[in-house]
Design a protein around this motif. Sequence first.
Motif, short mmCIF file in Angstrom:
data_model
loop_
_atom_site.label_atom_id
_atom_site.label_comp_id
_atom_site.label_asym_id
_atom_site.label_seq_id
_atom_site.Cartn_x
_atom_site.Cartn_y
_atom_site.Cartn_z
N PHE A 19 0.69 -1.20 0.08
CA PHE A 19 -0.04 0.14 -0.14
C PHE A 19 0.86 1.26 -0.24
O PHE A 19 0.67 2.24 -0.80
CB PHE A 19 -1.11 -0.03 1.15
CG PHE A 19 -1.73 1.45 1.37
CD1 PHE A 19 -2.61 1.53 0.35
CD2 PHE A 19 -1.28 2.30 2.19
CE1 PHE A 19 -3.56 2.65 0.69
CE2 PHE A 19 -1.88 3.53 1.91
CZ PHE A 19 -3.08 3.80 1.30
N LEU A 20 1.96 1.17 0.88
CA LEU A 20 2.66 2.26 0.78
C LEU A 20 3.54 2.73 -0.30
O LEU A 20 3.68 3.86 -0.91
CB LEU A 20 3.84 2.02 2.00
CG LEU A 20 3.13 2.41 3.46
CD1 LEU A 20 4.15 2.08 4.57
CD2 LEU A 20 2.39 3.91 3.32
N ALA A 21 4.00 1.62 -0.98
CA ALA A 21 4.67 1.93 -2.27
C ALA A 21 3.66 2.43 -3.42
O ALA A 21 3.74 3.39 -4.33
CB ALA A 21 5.16 0.43 -2.73
N LEU A 22 2.30 1.91 -3.38
CA LEU A 22 1.37 2.20 -4.19
C LEU A 22 0.80 3.82 -4.05
O LEU A 22 0.94 4.45 -4.97
CB LEU A 22 0.12 1.54 -4.22
CG LEU A 22 0.28 0.12 -4.98
CD1 LEU A 22 -1.04 -0.95 -4.32
CD2 LEU A 22 0.57 0.17 -6.35
N HIS A 23 1.06 4.11 -2.74
CA HIS A 23 0.64 5.46 -2.42
C HIS A 23 1.69 6.41 -3.07
O HIS A 23 1.48 7.68 -3.46
CB HIS A 23 0.28 5.63 -0.89
CG HIS A 23 0.27 7.11 -0.66
ND1 HIS A 23 1.03 7.64 -0.21
CD2 HIS A 23 -0.95 7.84 -0.59
CE1 HIS A 23 0.67 9.00 0.30
NE2 HIS A 23 -0.82 9.03 0.01
N GLN A 24 2.91 5.97 -2.78
CA GLN A 24 4.00 6.69 -3.21
C GLN A 24 4.18 6.89 -4.77
O GLN A 24 4.28 7.96 -5.30
CB GLN A 24 5.37 6.07 -2.68
CG GLN A 24 6.67 6.85 -2.96
CD GLN A 24 7.92 6.48 -2.41
OE1 GLN A 24 7.85 5.15 -1.99
NE2 GLN A 24 8.86 6.95 -2.52
N GLY A 25 3.79 5.96 -5.42
CA GLY A 25 3.65 5.97 -6.93
C GLY A 25 2.51 6.90 -7.32
O GLY A 25 2.61 7.55 -8.25
N TYR A 26 1.52 7.00 -6.72
CA TYR A 26 0.56 7.85 -6.99
C TYR A 26 0.66 9.21 -6.83
O TYR A 26 0.33 9.93 -7.56
CB TYR A 26 -0.78 7.19 -5.93
CG TYR A 26 -1.86 8.30 -6.16
CD1 TYR A 26 -2.70 8.19 -7.28
CD2 TYR A 26 -2.44 9.16 -5.36
CE1 TYR A 26 -3.92 9.09 -7.63
CE2 TYR A 26 -3.56 10.01 -5.47
CZ TYR A 26 -4.15 10.09 -6.74
OH TYR A 26 -5.49 10.89 -6.68
N VAL A 27 1.46 9.24 -5.84
CA VAL A 27 1.86 10.80 -5.56
C VAL A 27 2.90 11.18 -6.61
O VAL A 27 2.87 12.41 -7.21
CB VAL A 27 2.16 10.85 -4.08
CG1 VAL A 27 3.08 12.45 -3.87
CG2 VAL A 27 1.36 10.68 -3.04
N PHE A 28 3.71 10.36 -6.89
CA PHE A 28 4.86 10.48 -7.82
C PHE A 28 4.28 10.94 -9.03
O PHE A 28 4.68 11.61 -9.92
CB PHE A 28 5.83 9.25 -7.90
CG PHE A 28 6.88 9.52 -9.07
CD1 PHE A 28 7.97 10.27 -8.60
CD2 PHE A 28 6.94 8.94 -10.28
CE1 PHE A 28 9.07 10.42 -9.48
CE2 PHE A 28 7.91 9.01 -11.05
CZ PHE A 28 9.06 9.84 -10.84
N VAL A 29 3.18 10.29 -9.80
CA VAL A 29 2.51 10.40 -11.06
C VAL A 29 1.73 11.68 -11.09
O VAL A 29 1.05 12.00 -11.89
CB VAL A 29 1.91 9.30 -11.69
CG1 VAL A 29 3.02 8.26 -11.86
CG2 VAL A 29 0.66 9.00 -10.83
#
Length: 66
Positions: A19-29
């Motif tokens: 979840f934390l990796a997906l959240h970070q990816g979402y913020v990154f894009v």
Amino acid sequence: MNERTKSALLWGAVGVFAFLALHQGYVFVGGESIGILPAIGVAVVVGAVAAVAAYAGEVRLLRRGR
């Protein structure tokens, strides 16, 4: 600690980090962040659900495999 509990806790940790990796990816894009504390709170809930599902599901999967 027995193997079933250890396995469930490890799956919970996988849920937290996923979840934390997906959240970070979402913020990154370009998505908007919900903040670090709410993200950690949601990650803990996701990890708990994953751990409980792994603990309960292991028995069902073992029974079906027979």
